[in-house]
Enzyme design. Structure first.
Site, PDB file in Angstrom:
ATOM      1  N   GLY A 198      28.894  12.127   9.908  1.00 18.94           N
ATOM      2  CA  GLY A 198      27.979  13.055  10.969  1.00 18.94           C
ATOM      3  C   GLY A 198      28.693  12.902  12.353  1.00 18.94           C
ATOM      4  O   GLY A 198      29.792  12.656  12.464  1.00 18.94           O
ATOM      5  N   LYS A 258      30.125   2.564   8.812  1.00 23.07           N
ATOM      6  CA  LYS A 258      30.125   3.661   9.694  1.00 23.07           C
ATOM      7  C   LYS A 258      31.214   3.266  10.783  1.00 23.07           C
ATOM      8  O   LYS A 258      31.033   2.699  11.701  1.00 23.07           O
ATOM      9  CB  LYS A 258      28.679   4.013  10.355  1.00 23.07           C
ATOM     10  CG  LYS A 258      28.734   5.590  10.914  1.00 23.07           C
ATOM     11  CD  LYS A 258      27.450   5.803  11.752  1.00 23.07           C
ATOM     12  CE  LYS A 258      26.159   6.235  10.589  1.00 23.07           C
ATOM     13  NZ  LYS A 258      25.041   6.798  11.372  1.00 23.07           N
ATOM     14  N   ASP A 283      16.194  11.335  17.381  1.00 23.24           N
ATOM     15  CA  ASP A 283      16.930  11.995  16.525  1.00 23.24           C
ATOM     16  C   ASP A 283      16.469  11.912  14.677  1.00 23.24           C
ATOM     17  O   ASP A 283      17.168  11.642  14.009  1.00 23.24           O
ATOM     18  CB  ASP A 283      18.475  11.353  16.431  1.00 23.24           C
ATOM     19  CG  ASP A 283      19.509  12.346  16.020  1.00 23.24           C
ATOM     20  OD1 ASP A 283      19.258  13.642  15.991  1.00 23.24           O
ATOM     21  OD2 ASP A 283      20.572  12.105  15.620  1.00 23.24           O
TER      22      ASP A 283
HETATM   23  N1  LIG Z   1      23.087   2.706   5.269  1.00 26.04           N
HETATM   24  C1  LIG Z   1      23.315   3.548   4.619  1.00 26.04           C
HETATM   25  N2  LIG Z   1      23.228   3.698   3.161  1.00 26.04           N
HETATM   26  C2  LIG Z   1      23.629   4.406   2.285  1.00 26.04           C
HETATM   27  N3  LIG Z   1      24.105   5.876   2.543  1.00 26.04           N
HETATM   28  C3  LIG Z   1      24.252   5.651   4.151  1.00 26.04           C
HETATM   29  C4  LIG Z   1      23.581   4.815   4.856  1.00 26.04           C
HETATM   30  N4  LIG Z   1      24.113   5.614   6.195  1.00 26.04           N
HETATM   31  C5  LIG Z   1      24.430   6.597   5.968  1.00 26.04           C
HETATM   32  N5  LIG Z   1      24.644   6.839   4.906  1.00 26.04           N
HETATM   33  C6  LIG Z   1      24.913   8.397   4.235  1.00 26.04           C
HETATM   34  O1  LIG Z   1      26.164   8.714   5.068  1.00 26.04           O
HETATM   35  C7  LIG Z   1      25.682  10.173   5.403  1.00 26.04           C
HETATM   36  C8  LIG Z   1      26.176  10.307   6.881  1.00 26.04           C
HETATM   37  O2  LIG Z   1      25.185   9.814   7.660  1.00 26.04           O
HETATM   38  P1  LIG Z   1      25.484   9.789   9.387  1.00 26.04           P
HETATM   39  O3  LIG Z   1      24.120   9.280   9.923  1.00 26.04           O
HETATM   40  O4  LIG Z   1      26.722   9.574   9.779  1.00 26.04           O
HETATM   41  O5  LIG Z   1      25.473  11.331   9.480  1.00 26.04           O
HETATM   42  P2  LIG Z   1      24.238  12.627   9.313  1.00 26.04           P
HETATM   43  O6  LIG Z   1      22.917  11.807   9.662  1.00 26.04           O
HETATM   44  O7  LIG Z   1      24.422  13.345   8.291  1.00 26.04           O
HETATM   45  O8  LIG Z   1      24.578  13.305  10.820  1.00 26.04           O
HETATM   46  P3  LIG Z   1      24.106  12.795  12.337  1.00 26.04           P
HETATM   47  O9  LIG Z   1      25.462  12.259  13.024  1.00 26.04           O
HETATM   48  O10 LIG Z   1      23.960  14.102  13.169  1.00 26.04           O
HETATM   49  O11 LIG Z   1      23.106  11.883  12.246  1.00 26.04           O
HETATM   50  C9  LIG Z   1      24.126  10.105   5.309  1.00 26.04           C
HETATM   51  O12 LIG Z   1      23.406  11.554   5.096  1.00 26.04           O
HETATM   52  C10 LIG Z   1      23.888   9.269   3.920  1.00 26.04           C
HETATM   53  O13 LIG Z   1      24.075   9.964   2.816  1.00 26.04           O
HETATM   54 MG   LIG Z   2      22.519  10.301  10.725  1.00 27.29          MG
END
Ligand SMILES: Nc1ncnc2c1ncn2[C@@H]1O[C@H](COP(=O)(O)OP(=O)(O)OP(=O)(O)O)[C@@H](O)[C@H]1O
Ligand SMILES: [Mg+2]
Length: 256
Positions: A82, A108, A203
């Site tokens: 993300g 992350k 968010d």
């Molecule tokens: N703690 C976690 N356990 C399992 N999967 C996770 C976890 N955190 C994130 N993810 C996976 O990684 C993906 C990307 O998460 P991230 O929060 O980076 O991006 P996003 O939510 O799609 O976008 P944004 O930056 O707009 O929040 C999530 O949709 C999820 O599938």
């Molecule tokens: Mg996210």
């Protein structure tokens, strides 16, 4: 897309009822909770290096340790990405740190060419290092080496609600499960709003609601979160932030 606009506005916290949590109480009481400004002010007595297990109950990882446990950030371990950067699955074994159990984790990593940076990372560490609740994702630790900024979370088995709703490989969620998810996410928000020092999440969207094996909702991504109004405060200086399509249009237009 993340919206950023500078404005002076008051933001009024909500007042939903929260449930009791199976998590232990955070180390600080609510009124003692540290704010991002406590840590980012140059005059602050709390140094950045204090953001460790002694204050926040977080583990500090080296970049090399995170490389190892994600198999060199292998694309086979890639979970998604993300605004902050890419997320990789990793495995912690019980020998890595005393007191840290063997478990899968989600790592992350800040995209150094992206639009987010140290501020969002620090917000995540500051809020999730202190707020523990069954409907918030559990932050286990972080890495801060040179310009690298990483976050290590508990691995939440079923991924995000967005994945569940839009993946062509997932079966449609039954309505009772949808209600359970909605109630869990609402309880997470209520917990944030009812803190003595309330937190405005900013968010709330399906990709930031993660689901454990029992479809318990866990709010994730506190990079845009901010402290709400406290005591006799009536106004906050704040940027309007959120994701287009999810943030209320009147909030985007006016900051209220
Ligand atoms: N703690 C976690 N356990 C399992 N999967 C996770 C976890 N955190 C994130 N993810 C996976 O990684 C993906 C990307 O998460 P991230 O929060 O980076 O991006 P996003 O939510 O799609 O976008 P944004 O930056 O707009 O929040 C999530 O949709 C999820 O599938
Ligand atoms: Mg996210």
């Amino acid at each position: 897309m993340v919206l950023k606009k500078i404005t002076w506005k008051a933001i009024i916290p909500g007042c939903l009822k929260s449930e009791s949590s199976s998590f232990p109480e955070p180390k600080q009481t609510c009124s003692q909770r540290l704010s991002i400004s406590d840590l980012s002010n140059p005059g602050s007595p709390i140094s950045f290096s204090d953001l460790s297990i002694s204050i926040f109950n977080l583990h500090v990882f080296t970049l090399q340790e995170l490389r190892t446990l994600t198999n060199e950030f292998s694309k086979n371990n890639y979970l998604g990405g993300g605004g902050f950067g890419a997320v990789y699955k990793g495995f912690i074994d019980d020998k890595l740190r005393p007191g840290l159990k063997a478990q899968p984790v989600a790592v992350k990593a800040l995209d150094l060419d992206g639009s987010q940076g140290h501020r969002e990372w620090l917000a995540e560490v500051t809020f999730l290092g202190q707020l523990k609740h069954r409907h918030l994702v559990n932050l286990i630790g972080y890495c801060c080496e040179d310009e690298n900024r990483l976050l290590v979370y508990e691995y939440v088995e079923r991924g995000s609600v967005e994945d569940k709703l839009f993946s062509r490989y997932s079966a449609a969620l039954p309505w009772l499960t949808r209600l359970k998810i909605a109630a869990g996410a609402a309880k997470g928000l209520a917990f944030l709003h009812e803190e003595e020092k309330p937190v405005i999440y900013r968010d709330f969207k399906t990709s930031n609601v993660l689901l454990d094996s029992d479809y318990n909702a866990k709010l994730s991504d506190f990079g845009l979160a901010m402290d709400g109004l406290e005591g006799d405060q009536t106004q906050i200086t704040a940027c309007v932030m959120g994701t287009e399509g999810y943030a209320a249009p009147e909030y985007i237009n006016t900051g209220d």
